[in-house]
Design an enzyme around this catalytic site. Sequence first.
Site, short mmCIF file in Angstrom:
data_model
loop_
_atom_site.label_atom_id
_atom_site.label_comp_id
_atom_site.label_asym_id
_atom_site.label_seq_id
_atom_site.Cartn_x
_atom_site.Cartn_y
_atom_site.Cartn_z
N TYR A 166 -13.23 -10.04 3.37
CA TYR A 166 -11.83 -10.39 3.56
C TYR A 166 -11.53 -10.55 5.05
O TYR A 166 -11.95 -9.70 5.86
CB TYR A 166 -10.91 -9.33 2.95
CG TYR A 166 -11.13 -9.10 1.46
CD1 TYR A 166 -11.69 -10.10 0.64
CD2 TYR A 166 -10.76 -7.90 0.86
CE1 TYR A 166 -11.89 -9.90 -0.72
CE2 TYR A 166 -10.96 -7.70 -0.52
CZ TYR A 166 -11.53 -8.70 -1.29
OH TYR A 166 -11.73 -8.48 -2.63
N TYR B 48 0.64 4.28 -2.43
CA TYR B 48 -0.42 5.28 -2.21
C TYR B 48 -0.14 6.06 -0.92
O TYR B 48 -0.09 7.29 -0.93
CB TYR B 48 -1.77 4.57 -2.10
CG TYR B 48 -2.96 5.49 -1.97
CD1 TYR B 48 -3.34 6.33 -3.02
CD2 TYR B 48 -3.74 5.51 -0.82
CE1 TYR B 48 -4.45 7.16 -2.91
CE2 TYR B 48 -4.85 6.33 -0.70
CZ TYR B 48 -5.20 7.16 -1.75
OH TYR B 48 -6.30 7.98 -1.65
N ASP B 49 0.07 5.32 0.17
CA ASP B 49 0.22 5.98 1.49
C ASP B 49 1.37 6.98 1.48
O ASP B 49 1.22 8.12 1.92
CB ASP B 49 0.49 4.93 2.58
CG ASP B 49 -0.61 3.91 2.72
OD1 ASP B 49 -1.52 3.90 1.85
OD2 ASP B 49 -0.57 3.11 3.67
N LYS C 279 0.89 10.01 -0.81
CA LYS C 279 0.02 11.02 -0.20
C LYS C 279 0.73 11.74 0.95
O LYS C 279 0.55 12.95 1.15
CB LYS C 279 -1.28 10.38 0.28
CG LYS C 279 -2.23 10.00 -0.83
CD LYS C 279 -2.79 11.23 -1.55
CE LYS C 279 -3.86 10.90 -2.56
NZ LYS C 279 -4.35 12.09 -3.27
N THR D 102 -12.63 -2.56 10.80
CA THR D 102 -13.67 -1.53 10.72
C THR D 102 -13.31 -0.43 9.72
O THR D 102 -12.14 -0.19 9.43
CB THR D 102 -13.89 -0.85 12.09
OG1 THR D 102 -12.73 -0.06 12.41
CG2 THR D 102 -14.17 -1.86 13.18
N ARG D 103 -14.36 0.20 9.21
CA ARG D 103 -14.24 1.41 8.38
C ARG D 103 -15.43 2.29 8.74
O ARG D 103 -16.43 1.83 9.29
CB ARG D 103 -14.29 1.08 6.89
CG ARG D 103 -13.11 0.27 6.35
CD ARG D 103 -11.80 1.02 6.38
NE ARG D 103 -10.73 0.26 5.72
CZ ARG D 103 -9.98 -0.67 6.32
NH1 ARG D 103 -10.18 -0.97 7.59
NH2 ARG D 103 -9.02 -1.28 5.65
N ASN E 232 -18.00 -3.26 -4.54
CA ASN E 232 -17.86 -4.72 -4.64
C ASN E 232 -19.07 -5.43 -4.07
O ASN E 232 -19.67 -6.30 -4.70
CB ASN E 232 -16.61 -5.18 -3.89
CG ASN E 232 -15.61 -5.84 -4.81
OD1 ASN E 232 -15.67 -5.66 -6.02
ND2 ASN E 232 -14.69 -6.58 -4.24
N ARG F 85 0.82 -1.21 0.00
CA ARG F 85 0.00 0.00 0.00
C ARG F 85 0.85 1.27 0.00
O ARG F 85 0.33 2.37 -0.10
CB ARG F 85 -0.92 0.03 1.23
CG ARG F 85 -1.95 -1.09 1.25
CD ARG F 85 -2.75 -1.10 2.54
NE ARG F 85 -3.87 -0.19 2.50
CZ ARG F 85 -5.15 -0.56 2.39
NH1 ARG F 85 -5.48 -1.82 2.28
NH2 ARG F 85 -6.11 0.33 2.37
N1 UDP Z 1 -13.03 -5.58 1.71
C1 UDP Z 1 -13.73 -6.78 1.80
N2 UDP Z 1 -14.28 -7.29 0.66
C2 UDP Z 1 -14.18 -6.68 -0.55
C3 UDP Z 1 -13.49 -5.45 -0.63
C4 UDP Z 1 -12.90 -4.94 0.51
O1 UDP Z 1 -13.85 -7.37 2.88
O2 UDP Z 1 -14.75 -7.23 -1.53
C5 UDP Z 1 -12.45 -5.00 2.93
C6 UDP Z 1 -10.97 -4.63 2.84
O3 UDP Z 1 -10.16 -5.73 3.18
C7 UDP Z 1 -10.88 -3.52 3.86
C8 UDP Z 1 -12.24 -2.83 3.79
O4 UDP Z 1 -13.12 -3.78 3.18
O5 UDP Z 1 -10.70 -4.03 5.16
C9 UDP Z 1 -12.24 -1.55 2.99
O6 UDP Z 1 -11.59 -1.79 1.77
P1 UDP Z 1 -11.56 -0.77 0.58
O7 UDP Z 1 -10.82 -1.45 -0.54
O8 UDP Z 1 -12.92 -0.25 0.29
O9 UDP Z 1 -10.71 0.48 1.08
P2 UDP Z 1 -9.59 0.76 2.20
O10 UDP Z 1 -10.34 1.35 3.33
O11 UDP Z 1 -8.91 -0.53 2.57
O12 UDP Z 1 -8.66 1.71 1.55
#
Ligand code: UDP
Length: 312
Positions: A206, A147-148, A151, A212-213, A192, A144
């Site tokens: 995954y 990107y990281d 930025k 969390t997000r 997705n 990553r």
């Molecule tokens: N994720 C998932 N299934 C998917 C796509 C993403 O479980 O089909 C998870 C991914 O591993 C991460 C989170 O969802 O923990 C957010 O992923 P995303 O790619 O949207 O953006 P990120 O916040 O990682 O930049």
Amino acid sequence: MSPPRALVTGGAGFLGSHLCDALLGEGYLVIAVDNLLTGRKANLQHLRHDTRFDFRELDINQPFDCGKVDYVFHFACPASPVDYMQHGIDTLKAGSLGTLHALEIARKYGAKYLISSTSECYGDPLEHPQKETYWGHVNPIGPRSVYDEAKRFSEALTMGYHRYHKVDTRIVRIFNTYGPRMQLNDGRVVPNFMKQALRGEDLTVYGDGSQTRSFCYVSDEIDGFIRLSKSDEHQPVNIGNPTEFTILECAKQVLEVTGSKSKIRNEPLPQDDPKQRCPDITKAKTLLGWEPKVDLKTGLKMSLEYFKAAAQ
Ligand code: UDP
């Protein structure tokens, strides 16, 4: 007096195109530039007859000049993990060369400047929720990092131009944002899951889905950008929704909103996937009077028509 002119780099992208709409609404003449690596002309189709709007296909990693502008909004960069890992070198260039060229334009014309940065600056954070004062926990050489670190460098370059060249800069740290115009195949979790749910495929969670997000609907996010653009704050400001969900909860909300009978299937967690992410938005609240209004379920419902059409 003629209206102010704004330059939006990455104007054909998900956020860039919504920003163009908002700036036209604010009374700007808008010039959008994009190399269409991950952006799409379709995102700007509705503006093609608008005389206040101009689109130019060009690569900001080369020096460029679209004439005098009053504001530079630098949004050009691949932004989904799938995209930036596929286009790693282009992502590093957008953060370095692209940012340099965008800053040079602001310097040349005495324009104000706002750059889209990211919560990825915090990496896999050891502080939670993340305040702007947190320096982050980033793997500088992991997958990553293209990107990281790009930025993080673009933030450093922006602060450099502010300190050494007195450019009037702003930095927004964007947390996970979703809504219409996201590419269905960009690999991010919301498109997705929506695609999978609407096509009756398994939702690919995954890991165990406990990471969390915090998901911000695009109209809230753009409102934050506009407010920040009008402020005099030069230090980074988090703009994101502080309501935190596990990825499993997010999958369940998508199933509910789409009415899908899809199953959930677990797949391996990508390397360096941050375990938790949630903005502390105290600064945006106090400084900009900003906070998000749209919760996840409402935002998913508002995005449903778009994703249905895209998933066909
Ligand atoms: N994720 C998932 N299934 C998917 C796509 C993403 O479980 O089909 C998870 C991914 O591993 C991460 C989170 O969802 O923990 C957010 O992923 P995303 O790619 O949207 O953006 P990120 O916040 O990682 O930049």
